[in-house]
Design a protein around this motif. Structure first.
Motif, PDB file in Angstrom:
ATOM      1  N   THR A   1       0.822  -1.208   0.000  1.00 12.90           N
ATOM      2  CA  THR A   1       0.000   0.000   0.000  1.00 12.90           C
ATOM      3  C   THR A   1       0.861   1.265   0.000  1.00 12.90           C
ATOM      4  OG1 THR A   1      -0.134  -0.156   2.401  1.00 12.90           O
ATOM      5  CG2 THR A   1      -1.945  -1.092   1.125  1.00 12.90           C
ATOM      6  N   SER A   2       2.043   1.213   0.642  1.00 17.79           N
ATOM      7  CA  SER A   2       2.890   2.396   0.674  1.00 17.79           C
ATOM      8  C   SER A   2       3.541   2.661  -0.674  1.00 17.79           C
ATOM      9  CB  SER A   2       3.974   2.230   1.745  1.00 17.79           C
ATOM     10  OG  SER A   2       4.778   1.105   1.441  1.00 17.79           O
ATOM     11  N   GLN A   3       3.787   1.608  -1.471  1.00  9.34           N
ATOM     12  CA  GLN A   3       4.428   1.790  -2.762  1.00  9.34           C
ATOM     13  C   GLN A   3       3.443   2.262  -3.834  1.00  9.34           C
ATOM     14  OE1 GLN A   3       6.322  -1.908  -3.656  1.00  9.34           O
ATOM     15  NE2 GLN A   3       7.906  -1.684  -2.095  1.00  9.34           N
ATOM     16  N   LYS A   4       2.161   2.143  -3.608  1.00  6.32           N
ATOM     17  CA  LYS A   4       1.181   2.532  -4.612  1.00  6.32           C
ATOM     18  C   LYS A   4       1.091   4.052  -4.679  1.00  6.32           C
ATOM     19  CE  LYS A   4      -3.646   1.956  -5.965  1.00  6.32           C
ATOM     20  NZ  LYS A   4      -4.945   1.377  -5.603  1.00  6.32           N
ATOM     21  N   PRO A   5       1.359   4.663  -5.847  1.00  4.09           N
ATOM     22  CA  PRO A   5       1.287   6.119  -5.937  1.00  4.09           C
ATOM     23  C   PRO A   5      -0.149   6.610  -5.914  1.00  4.09           C
ATOM     24  CG  PRO A   5       1.760   5.175  -8.083  1.00  4.09           C
ATOM     25  CD  PRO A   5       1.755   4.037  -7.100  1.00  4.09           C
ATOM     26  N   THR A   6      -0.334   7.782  -5.347  1.00  4.25           N
ATOM     27  CA  THR A   6      -1.660   8.392  -5.261  1.00  4.25           C
ATOM     28  C   THR A   6      -1.792   9.458  -6.334  1.00  4.25           C
ATOM     29  OG1 THR A   6      -1.732   7.993  -2.884  1.00  4.25           O
ATOM     30  CG2 THR A   6      -3.250   9.629  -3.774  1.00  4.25           C
ATOM     31  N   GLN A   7      -2.835   9.351  -7.140  1.00  2.00           N
ATOM     32  CA  GLN A   7      -3.125  10.350  -8.157  1.00  2.00           C
ATOM     33  C   GLN A   7      -4.170  11.308  -7.600  1.00  2.00           C
ATOM     34  OE1 GLN A   7      -3.337   6.837 -11.231  1.00  2.00           O
ATOM     35  NE2 GLN A   7      -3.490   8.744 -12.328  1.00  2.00           N
ATOM     36  N   ALA A   8      -3.748  12.521  -7.337  1.00  2.00           N
ATOM     37  CA  ALA A   8      -4.650  13.502  -6.738  1.00  2.00           C
ATOM     38  C   ALA A   8      -5.734  13.902  -7.736  1.00  2.00           C
ATOM     39  CB  ALA A   8      -3.870  14.741  -6.300  1.00  2.00           C
ATOM     40  N   ILE A   9      -6.953  14.061  -7.230  1.00  2.00           N
ATOM     41  CA  ILE A   9      -8.077  14.522  -8.043  1.00  2.00           C
ATOM     42  C   ILE A   9      -8.113  16.045  -7.955  1.00  2.00           C
ATOM     43  CG2 ILE A   9     -10.583  14.503  -8.305  1.00  2.00           C
ATOM     44  CD1 ILE A   9     -10.579  11.674  -7.204  1.00  2.00           C
ATOM     45  N   THR A  10      -7.911  16.705  -9.085  1.00  2.00           N
ATOM     46  CA  THR A  10      -7.820  18.164  -9.101  1.00  2.00           C
ATOM     47  C   THR A  10      -9.183  18.834  -9.280  1.00  2.00           C
ATOM     48  OG1 THR A  10      -7.345  18.088 -11.477  1.00  2.00           O
ATOM     49  CG2 THR A  10      -5.468  18.112  -9.972  1.00  2.00           C
ATOM     50  N   ARG A  11     -10.009  18.307 -10.173  1.00  2.00           N
ATOM     51  CA  ARG A  11     -11.307  18.935 -10.436  1.00  2.00           C
ATOM     52  C   ARG A  11     -12.339  17.868 -10.750  1.00  2.00           C
ATOM     53  NH1 ARG A  11     -10.343  23.047 -15.172  1.00  2.00           N
ATOM     54  NH2 ARG A  11     -12.561  23.427 -14.877  1.00  2.00           N
ATOM     55  N   VAL A  12     -13.595  18.159 -10.356  1.00  4.16           N
ATOM     56  CA  VAL A  12     -14.737  17.305 -10.682  1.00  4.16           C
ATOM     57  C   VAL A  12     -15.795  18.196 -11.303  1.00  4.16           C
ATOM     58  CG1 VAL A  12     -16.500  15.760  -9.793  1.00  4.16           C
ATOM     59  CG2 VAL A  12     -14.214  15.721  -8.794  1.00  4.16           C
ATOM     60  N   LEU A  13     -16.203  17.876 -12.529  1.00  5.25           N
ATOM     61  CA  LEU A  13     -17.145  18.698 -13.280  1.00  5.25           C
ATOM     62  C   LEU A  13     -18.373  17.882 -13.644  1.00  5.25           C
ATOM     63  CD1 LEU A  13     -14.559  20.266 -15.759  1.00  5.25           C
ATOM     64  CD2 LEU A  13     -15.453  21.342 -13.706  1.00  5.25           C
ATOM     65  N   LEU A  14     -19.511  18.547 -13.655  1.00  6.81           N
ATOM     66  CA  LEU A  14     -20.768  17.939 -14.096  1.00  6.81           C
ATOM     67  C   LEU A  14     -21.308  18.792 -15.241  1.00  6.81           C
ATOM     68  CD1 LEU A  14     -22.762  15.619 -13.389  1.00  6.81           C
ATOM     69  CD2 LEU A  14     -24.081  17.310 -12.116  1.00  6.81           C
ATOM     70  N   SER A  15     -21.671  18.126 -16.337  1.00  6.09           N
ATOM     71  CA  SER A  15     -22.136  18.855 -17.513  1.00  6.09           C
ATOM     72  C   SER A  15     -23.230  18.058 -18.202  1.00  6.09           C
ATOM     73  CB  SER A  15     -20.979  19.117 -18.488  1.00  6.09           C
ATOM     74  OG  SER A  15     -20.455  17.892 -18.976  1.00  6.09           O
ATOM     75  N   SER A  16     -23.768  18.633 -19.277  1.00  8.25           N
ATOM     76  CA  SER A  16     -24.762  17.969 -20.099  1.00  8.25           C
ATOM     77  C   SER A  16     -24.501  18.341 -21.562  1.00  8.25           C
ATOM     78  CB  SER A  16     -26.181  18.372 -19.683  1.00  8.25           C
ATOM     79  OG  SER A  16     -26.375  19.761 -19.881  1.00  8.25           O
ATOM     80  N   ARG A  17     -25.391  17.900 -22.448  1.00 11.19           N
ATOM     81  CA  ARG A  17     -25.157  18.135 -23.873  1.00 11.19           C
ATOM     82  C   ARG A  17     -25.212  19.621 -24.212  1.00 11.19           C
ATOM     83  NH1 ARG A  17     -29.332  15.277 -27.759  1.00 11.19           N
ATOM     84  NH2 ARG A  17     -30.680  16.778 -26.667  1.00 11.19           N
ATOM     85  N   GLN A  18     -26.190  20.337 -23.708  1.00 15.98           N
ATOM     86  CA  GLN A  18     -26.342  21.757 -23.991  1.00 15.98           C
ATOM     87  C   GLN A  18     -25.996  22.645 -22.815  1.00 15.98           C
ATOM     88  OE1 GLN A  18     -30.341  22.353 -25.377  1.00 15.98           O
ATOM     89  NE2 GLN A  18     -30.082  21.099 -27.216  1.00 15.98           N
ATOM     90  N   GLY A  19     -25.767  22.067 -21.667  1.00 17.86           N
ATOM     91  CA  GLY A  19     -25.491  22.858 -20.477  1.00 17.86           C
ATOM     92  C   GLY A  19     -24.006  23.119 -20.284  1.00 17.86           C
ATOM     93  N   PRO A  20     -23.665  23.992 -19.327  1.00 14.32           N
ATOM     94  CA  PRO A  20     -22.255  24.304 -19.058  1.00 14.32           C
ATOM     95  C   PRO A  20     -21.606  23.219 -18.197  1.00 14.32           C
ATOM     96  CG  PRO A  20     -23.663  25.534 -17.586  1.00 14.32           C
ATOM     97  CD  PRO A  20     -24.580  24.788 -18.494  1.00 14.32           C
ATOM     98  N   SER A  21     -20.294  23.287 -18.120  1.00 13.67           N
ATOM     99  CA  SER A  21     -19.553  22.416 -17.217  1.00 13.67           C
ATOM    100  C   SER A  21     -19.409  23.123 -15.874  1.00 13.67           C
ATOM    101  CB  SER A  21     -18.160  22.095 -17.792  1.00 13.67           C
ATOM    102  OG  SER A  21     -18.293  21.351 -18.987  1.00 13.67           O
ATOM    103  N   ILE A  22     -19.978  22.529 -14.836  1.00 15.21           N
ATOM    104  CA  ILE A  22     -20.009  23.143 -13.507  1.00 15.21           C
ATOM    105  C   ILE A  22     -19.090  22.355 -12.590  1.00 15.21           C
ATOM    106  CG2 ILE A  22     -21.472  23.821 -11.580  1.00 15.21           C
ATOM    107  CD1 ILE A  22     -23.835  23.805 -13.527  1.00 15.21           C
ATOM    108  N   GLN A  23     -18.176  23.081 -11.937  1.00 15.08           N
ATOM    109  CA  GLN A  23     -17.260  22.443 -10.997  1.00 15.08           C
ATOM    110  C   GLN A  23     -17.978  22.169  -9.687  1.00 15.08           C
ATOM    111  OE1 GLN A  23     -13.603  24.519 -10.417  1.00 15.08           O
ATOM    112  NE2 GLN A  23     -12.667  22.888  -9.239  1.00 15.08           N
ATOM    113  N   ILE A  24     -17.825  20.946  -9.179  1.00 11.08           N
ATOM    114  CA  ILE A  24     -18.509  20.515  -7.954  1.00 11.08           C
ATOM    115  C   ILE A  24     -17.642  20.856  -6.744  1.00 11.08           C
ATOM    116  CG2 ILE A  24     -19.614  18.597  -6.792  1.00 11.08           C
ATOM    117  CD1 ILE A  24     -20.863  19.403  -9.477  1.00 11.08           C
ATOM    118  N   ALA A  25     -18.225  21.578  -5.791  1.00 14.93           N
ATOM    119  CA  ALA A  25     -17.480  21.996  -4.604  1.00 14.93           C
ATOM    120  C   ALA A  25     -17.408  20.891  -3.555  1.00 14.93           C
ATOM    121  CB  ALA A  25     -18.110  23.249  -4.009  1.00 14.93           C
ATOM    122  N   ASP A  26     -18.461  20.087  -3.427  1.00 10.26           N
ATOM    123  CA  ASP A  26     -18.500  19.062  -2.375  1.00 10.26           C
ATOM    124  C   ASP A  26     -18.258  17.665  -2.943  1.00 10.26           C
ATOM    125  OD1 ASP A  26     -20.812  19.140  -3.824  1.00 10.26           O
ATOM    126  OD2 ASP A  26     -22.152  18.797  -2.134  1.00 10.26           O
ATOM    127  N   ALA A  27     -17.334  17.555  -3.894  1.00 10.96           N
ATOM    128  CA  ALA A  27     -17.045  16.261  -4.511  1.00 10.96           C
ATOM    129  C   ALA A  27     -16.207  15.395  -3.567  1.00 10.96           C
ATOM    130  CB  ALA A  27     -16.287  16.460  -5.815  1.00 10.96           C
TER     131      ALA A  27
END
Length: 293
Positions: A267-293
């Motif tokens: 478990t200590s050797q496994k690298p952690t990939q940090a999650i920088t941004r989480v976005l929710l979008s739709s076909r015609q809607g904007p991409s909205i960044q989620i604050a409580d992800a």
């Protein structure tokens, strides 16, 4: 006094006497006493905690803020905004975008999942298994489509045997790697121990695959996944988003998997990939960044 100036002065009778006096004039000698040599420079006093806190606040004010910090929304608010935009398209799809850091030596994140409420009917995988004897019989009972030994290699190269998932037992992996590595490797279908497709528990692996779908990021570490339909209730959309985020966090090392082996070295050797941004979008809607992800 330079040599040229002395030669010029020697030619002039008026200046010759002055030059002689300057040549034999006594020079002052500078001495350094031991007290001066022993004198040490005074170091400035160490800053107190209060002074350090003030410096940190000033440094934080000067640092550039992220442009997207002011555009964050909670998950519930983002869902309501996209529903309002897509009011005329009840069958439109929510898309979840998860951006992760890709450092040196990190692999592309991927895994399998089963949403609490599926957005569409799942496509069944066509499974090909390299196994012999008892393992081959167990694979057939578990639901494998094609089961065999090394005789299947030529059929795969010729295109006679088509499959979306390839499994192999440990005793046959060395026999198929030289011929199938160049065929299945570029397509991401070559069995490997890292992905878990080289195993002696083939029947158990097939049972775990039933009813699951595969997700995979791109080379930049961005994961795009259809997560729900617009006509779903808000609670169902929230459950799907929370479930998929937990799956991604386990795969990227942000959450420890309770089912994993409790080995501290692994478990200590496994690298952690940090999650920088989480976005929710739709076909015609904007991409909205989620604050409580």
């Amino acid at each position: 006094m330079s040599l040229a100036l002395a030669q010029l002065a020697s030619r002039c009778r008026q200046c010759s006497g002055t030059v002689a006096l300057m040549r034999y004039a006594p020079q002052r000698q500078f001495h350094y006493t031991p007290a001066v040599l022993a004198r040490k420079e005074r170091k400035p006093p160490a800053p107190t905690k209060k002074q350090l806190a003030i410096k940190e606040r000033k440094r934080a004010k000067k640092t550039k803020k992220n442009l997207y910090d002011n555009e964050k929304m909670t998950l519930a608010d983002a869902i309501n905004v996209l529903r309002a935009v897509e009011v005329a398209s009840p069958n439109a799809t929510y898309e979840l975008v998860v951006k992760t850091e890709m450092g040196k030596g990190t692999t592309i994140p991927k895994g399998r999942y089963t949403l609490p409420r599926e957005t569409k009917e799942q496509t069944k995988d066509r499974i090909l298994v390299f196994a012999e004897g008892r393992q081959a019989e167990e694979a057939k009972k578990a639901g494998a489509d094609i089961v065999g030994g090394l005789e299947l290699v030529e059929g795969i190269i010729n295109g006679r045997h088509q499959a979306t998932l390839f499994l192999c037992s440990r005793n046959l992996i060395r026999g198929i790697t030289p011929k199938l590595g160049r065929v299945l490797g570029p397509r991401g279908l070559m069995p490997s121990e890292r992905r878990g497709t080289v195993t002696d528990d083939i029947a158990g692996f097939i049972r775990r695959l039933k009813g699951t779908s595969e997700w995979k990021g791109d080379k930049e570490g961005t994961i795009r996944q259809p997560i729900a339909k617009m006509h779903f209730p808000v609670n169902d959309v929230v459950k799907n988003v929370r479930y998929f985020l937990n799956v991604v966090k386990r795969a990227t090392g942000n959450i420890r998997d309770p089912k994993a082996d409790t080995n501290k070295k692994e478990t200590s050797q496994k690298p952690t990939q940090a999650i920088t941004r989480v976005l929710l979008s739709s076909r015609q809607g904007p991409s909205i960044q989620i604050a409580d992800a």
